[in-house]
Design a protein around this motif. Structure first.
Motif, short mmCIF file in Angstrom:
data_model
loop_
_atom_site.label_atom_id
_atom_site.label_comp_id
_atom_site.label_asym_id
_atom_site.label_seq_id
_atom_site.Cartn_x
_atom_site.Cartn_y
_atom_site.Cartn_z
N MET A 124 23.35 22.06 40.26
CA MET A 124 22.85 22.55 41.52
C MET A 124 23.61 21.86 42.65
O MET A 124 23.72 20.65 42.70
N VAL A 125 24.22 22.66 43.55
CA VAL A 125 24.96 22.13 44.68
C VAL A 125 24.43 22.80 45.95
O VAL A 125 24.41 24.02 46.04
N ASN A 126 24.02 21.99 46.91
CA ASN A 126 23.47 22.51 48.17
C ASN A 126 22.36 23.53 47.94
O ASN A 126 22.29 24.54 48.63
N GLY A 127 21.53 23.28 46.95
CA GLY A 127 20.40 24.16 46.67
C GLY A 127 20.75 25.43 45.93
O GLY A 127 19.91 26.30 45.76
N THR A 128 22.00 25.58 45.49
CA THR A 128 22.43 26.77 44.77
C THR A 128 22.76 26.40 43.34
O THR A 128 23.50 25.43 43.10
N ASP A 129 22.24 27.17 42.39
CA ASP A 129 22.53 26.92 40.98
C ASP A 129 23.94 27.41 40.66
O ASP A 129 24.30 28.55 40.96
N CYS A 130 24.76 26.54 40.08
CA CYS A 130 26.16 26.87 39.81
C CYS A 130 26.35 27.55 38.45
O CYS A 130 27.45 28.03 38.17
N HIS A 131 25.35 27.57 37.62
CA HIS A 131 25.46 28.13 36.27
C HIS A 131 26.59 27.44 35.51
O HIS A 131 27.45 28.08 34.91
N GLY A 132 26.64 26.12 35.56
CA GLY A 132 27.68 25.34 34.90
C GLY A 132 28.39 24.46 35.90
O GLY A 132 28.12 24.49 37.10
N PHE A 133 29.32 23.69 35.40
CA PHE A 133 30.05 22.76 36.26
C PHE A 133 31.17 23.47 37.00
O PHE A 133 31.91 24.26 36.43
N SER A 134 31.30 23.17 38.28
CA SER A 134 32.39 23.70 39.10
C SER A 134 33.04 22.53 39.84
O SER A 134 32.42 21.91 40.70
N SER A 135 34.30 22.25 39.49
CA SER A 135 34.98 21.14 40.15
C SER A 135 35.21 21.45 41.64
O SER A 135 35.13 20.55 42.48
N ALA A 136 35.46 22.71 41.98
CA ALA A 136 35.67 23.08 43.39
C ALA A 136 34.40 22.84 44.20
O ALA A 136 34.46 22.28 45.30
N LYS A 137 33.26 23.27 43.69
CA LYS A 137 32.01 23.07 44.42
C LYS A 137 31.63 21.59 44.47
O LYS A 137 31.09 21.12 45.47
N THR A 138 31.94 20.87 43.40
CA THR A 138 31.68 19.43 43.40
C THR A 138 32.54 18.74 44.46
O THR A 138 32.06 17.91 45.22
N TRP A 139 33.83 19.11 44.52
CA TRP A 139 34.73 18.54 45.52
C TRP A 139 34.25 18.86 46.93
O TRP A 139 34.21 17.98 47.80
N ASP A 140 33.89 20.13 47.18
CA ASP A 140 33.41 20.51 48.51
C ASP A 140 32.13 19.78 48.88
O ASP A 140 31.91 19.46 50.05
N SER A 141 31.30 19.50 47.89
CA SER A 141 30.06 18.78 48.15
C SER A 141 30.32 17.31 48.47
O SER A 141 29.68 16.74 49.35
N LEU A 142 31.28 16.72 47.76
CA LEU A 142 31.59 15.31 47.98
C LEU A 142 32.45 15.09 49.22
O LEU A 142 32.33 14.07 49.90
N ARG A 165 34.79 19.69 54.45
CA ARG A 165 35.94 19.88 55.34
C ARG A 165 35.59 19.54 56.77
O ARG A 165 34.52 19.85 57.25
N SER A 166 36.53 18.94 57.42
CA SER A 166 36.41 18.64 58.84
C SER A 166 36.90 19.86 59.62
O SER A 166 37.52 20.76 59.05
N THR A 167 36.64 19.87 60.88
CA THR A 167 37.16 20.97 61.70
C THR A 167 38.68 20.86 61.78
O THR A 167 39.23 19.76 61.76
#
Length: 188
Positions: free
Chosen positions: A1-19, A22-24
Protein backbone atom coordinates in the motif's frame (compact mmCIF):
# COMPACT_ATOMS: atom_id res chain seq x y z
CA UNK A 1 0.00 0.00 0.00
CA UNK A 2 1.46 3.37 -1.08
CA UNK A 3 -0.27 6.67 -0.30
CA UNK A 4 -3.45 4.79 0.56
CA UNK A 5 -3.54 2.91 -2.76
CA UNK A 6 -3.13 -0.85 -2.99
CA UNK A 7 -0.33 -1.68 -5.44
CA UNK A 8 -1.29 -5.34 -5.94
CA UNK A 9 2.37 -6.31 -5.43
CA UNK A 10 5.69 -4.57 -5.13
CA UNK A 11 6.43 -1.59 -7.37
CA UNK A 12 9.93 -0.14 -7.25
CA UNK A 13 8.75 3.01 -9.09
CA UNK A 14 5.98 3.70 -6.57
CA UNK A 15 8.32 2.90 -3.70
CA UNK A 16 10.90 5.35 -5.10
CA UNK A 17 8.27 8.06 -5.59
CA UNK A 18 7.04 7.51 -2.05
CA UNK A 19 10.53 7.71 -0.55
CA UNK A 20 11.84 10.52 -2.78
CA UNK A 21 8.97 12.81 -3.85
CA UNK A 22 9.76 15.12 -6.75
CA UNK A 23 10.54 18.73 -6.11
CA UNK A 24 9.19 21.49 -8.29
CA UNK A 25 11.10 21.99 -11.52
CA UNK A 26 13.56 24.86 -11.16
CA UNK A 27 13.52 27.77 -13.62
CA UNK A 28 17.17 27.17 -14.52
CA UNK A 29 16.90 23.39 -15.06
CA UNK A 30 16.35 23.50 -18.82
CA UNK A 31 19.27 25.91 -19.20
CA UNK A 32 21.65 23.39 -17.70
CA UNK A 33 20.21 19.96 -18.47
CA UNK A 34 19.46 19.99 -22.20
CA UNK A 35 19.66 17.33 -24.89
CA UNK A 36 23.11 17.33 -26.39
CA UNK A 37 24.92 18.83 -23.43
CA UNK A 38 28.27 17.37 -22.43
CA UNK A 39 27.88 15.76 -18.99
CA UNK A 40 31.08 17.21 -17.47
CA UNK A 41 30.12 20.70 -18.68
CA UNK A 42 26.53 20.40 -17.46
CA UNK A 43 27.62 19.07 -14.08
CA UNK A 44 30.11 21.90 -13.53
CA UNK A 45 27.47 24.44 -14.63
CA UNK A 46 24.91 22.89 -12.25
CA UNK A 47 27.26 23.01 -9.26
CA UNK A 48 28.33 26.56 -10.17
CA UNK A 49 24.71 27.66 -10.48
CA UNK A 50 23.97 26.30 -7.01
CA UNK A 51 27.10 28.18 -5.81
CA UNK A 52 28.55 24.93 -4.47
CA UNK A 53 31.95 24.94 -6.19
CA UNK A 54 34.75 25.04 -3.61
CA UNK A 55 35.80 28.60 -4.38
CA UNK A 56 38.15 30.28 -1.92
CA UNK A 57 35.39 32.27 -0.22
CA UNK A 58 33.59 29.00 0.58
CA UNK A 59 36.81 27.28 1.68
CA UNK A 60 37.50 30.19 4.04
CA UNK A 61 33.99 29.91 5.48
CA UNK A 62 34.77 26.25 6.26
CA UNK A 63 37.75 27.37 8.34
CA UNK A 64 40.60 26.60 5.93
CA UNK A 65 43.64 28.81 6.27
CA UNK A 66 44.21 29.90 2.64
CA UNK A 67 44.87 33.09 0.72
CA UNK A 68 41.51 34.53 -0.39
CA UNK A 69 42.79 36.14 -3.60
CA UNK A 70 41.78 34.85 -7.00
CA UNK A 71 44.66 32.88 -8.51
CA UNK A 72 43.79 34.06 -12.05
CA UNK A 73 43.93 37.83 -11.43
CA UNK A 74 45.42 37.98 -7.87
CA UNK A 75 43.62 41.29 -7.19
CA UNK A 76 40.25 40.35 -5.68
CA UNK A 77 38.90 37.70 -3.30
CA UNK A 78 37.75 34.61 -5.19
CA UNK A 79 34.01 33.91 -5.24
CA UNK A 80 31.78 32.38 -7.88
CA UNK A 81 30.66 35.73 -9.24
CA UNK A 82 34.20 37.10 -9.27
CA UNK A 83 35.79 34.02 -10.83
CA UNK A 84 33.23 33.57 -13.63
CA UNK A 85 31.96 37.12 -14.18
CA UNK A 86 34.09 40.02 -12.92
CA UNK A 87 37.64 38.62 -12.92
CA UNK A 88 39.73 40.32 -15.62
CA UNK A 89 40.77 36.88 -16.87
CA UNK A 90 37.13 35.78 -17.24
CA UNK A 91 36.09 39.11 -18.75
CA UNK A 92 38.66 38.69 -21.53
CA UNK A 93 37.33 35.20 -22.28
CA UNK A 94 33.65 36.25 -22.14
CA UNK A 95 34.35 39.23 -24.41
CA UNK A 96 35.54 36.88 -27.17
CA UNK A 97 32.90 34.19 -26.61
CA UNK A 98 30.01 36.66 -26.45
CA UNK A 99 31.20 38.36 -29.63
CA UNK A 100 30.65 35.03 -31.41
CA UNK A 101 27.12 34.98 -29.95
CA UNK A 102 26.40 38.58 -31.06
CA UNK A 103 26.29 40.08 -27.58
CA UNK A 104 28.25 43.27 -27.11
CA UNK A 105 28.38 43.75 -23.32
CA UNK A 106 29.48 41.52 -20.47
CA UNK A 107 27.46 40.28 -17.51
CA UNK A 108 27.42 41.99 -14.12
CA UNK A 109 26.25 38.99 -12.08
CA UNK A 110 25.63 35.27 -12.26
CA UNK A 111 21.87 35.87 -12.26
CA UNK A 112 22.23 38.12 -15.32
CA UNK A 113 24.15 35.34 -17.09
CA UNK A 114 21.43 32.80 -16.29
CA UNK A 115 18.72 35.25 -17.36
CA UNK A 116 20.50 35.83 -20.70
CA UNK A 117 20.68 32.09 -21.37
CA UNK A 118 16.88 31.82 -21.04
CA UNK A 119 16.11 34.98 -23.02
CA UNK A 120 15.35 34.78 -26.74
CA UNK A 121 18.10 36.37 -28.82
CA UNK A 122 19.47 36.03 -32.34
CA UNK A 123 21.81 33.25 -31.18
CA UNK A 124 20.50 29.69 -31.01
CA UNK A 125 19.44 28.72 -27.46
CA UNK A 126 21.41 25.48 -27.81
CA UNK A 127 24.53 27.38 -28.88
CA UNK A 128 24.19 29.85 -25.99
CA UNK A 129 23.82 27.07 -23.43
CA UNK A 130 26.66 25.04 -24.95
CA UNK A 131 29.10 27.97 -25.20
CA UNK A 132 28.27 29.10 -21.66
CA UNK A 133 28.82 25.65 -20.21
CA UNK A 134 32.09 25.15 -22.07
CA UNK A 135 33.29 28.58 -20.93
CA UNK A 136 32.39 28.01 -17.27
CA UNK A 137 34.00 24.57 -17.37
CA UNK A 138 37.23 25.87 -18.89
CA UNK A 139 37.53 28.82 -16.49
CA UNK A 140 37.04 26.43 -13.56
CA UNK A 141 39.55 23.99 -15.05
CA UNK A 142 42.14 26.77 -15.51
CA UNK A 143 41.53 28.00 -11.96
CA UNK A 144 42.21 24.48 -10.66
CA UNK A 145 45.31 24.06 -12.85
CA UNK A 146 46.65 27.38 -11.61
CA UNK A 147 45.85 26.64 -7.96
CA UNK A 148 46.91 22.98 -7.76
CA UNK A 149 49.54 22.59 -10.49
CA UNK A 150 50.95 26.10 -10.78
CA UNK A 151 50.11 26.01 -14.51
CA UNK A 152 48.91 29.32 -15.89
CA UNK A 153 47.63 29.57 -19.45
CA UNK A 154 46.93 33.01 -20.90
CA UNK A 155 43.25 33.79 -21.53
CA UNK A 156 43.89 33.86 -25.31
CA UNK A 157 44.79 30.16 -25.11
CA UNK A 158 41.61 29.39 -23.14
CA UNK A 159 39.52 31.20 -25.79
CA UNK A 160 41.09 28.95 -28.45
CA UNK A 161 40.43 25.84 -26.33
CA UNK A 162 36.80 26.87 -25.84
CA UNK A 163 36.38 27.53 -29.57
CA UNK A 164 37.83 24.11 -30.43
CA UNK A 165 35.70 22.34 -27.81
CA UNK A 166 32.47 24.02 -29.00
CA UNK A 167 33.30 23.05 -32.59
CA UNK A 168 34.00 19.46 -31.55
CA UNK A 169 30.72 19.17 -29.64
CA UNK A 170 28.73 20.62 -32.55
CA UNK A 171 30.48 18.33 -35.04
CA UNK A 172 29.83 15.30 -32.85
CA UNK A 173 26.11 16.12 -32.70
CA UNK A 174 25.59 17.47 -36.23
CA UNK A 175 22.91 14.87 -37.00
CA UNK A 176 20.68 16.03 -34.15
CA UNK A 177 17.85 18.45 -34.83
CA UNK A 178 18.89 21.05 -32.23
CA UNK A 179 22.43 21.19 -33.62
CA UNK A 180 21.50 21.88 -37.24
CA UNK A 181 22.77 25.29 -38.40
CA UNK A 182 24.53 25.83 -35.06
CA UNK A 183 28.02 25.56 -36.56
CA UNK A 184 27.30 28.31 -39.09
CA UNK A 185 26.13 30.58 -36.25
CA UNK A 186 29.26 29.82 -34.22
CA UNK A 187 31.57 30.50 -37.17
CA UNK A 188 29.83 33.71 -38.35
Amino acid sequence: MVNGTDCHGFSSAKTWDSLRPRSTIKLWASSIWFKGSVPKHAFTMWVANLNRLPTKDRLLSWGLNIQPSCCLCTTHPESRDHLFISCGYAEFIWHHILAKLHRSHLFYSWSELMSWIRRTTTASPTLKMLATQVTVYNIWKQRNNCLHNGTYLPPQTIVKLIDREVRNVITGRKGRKRFQNVMSQWLS
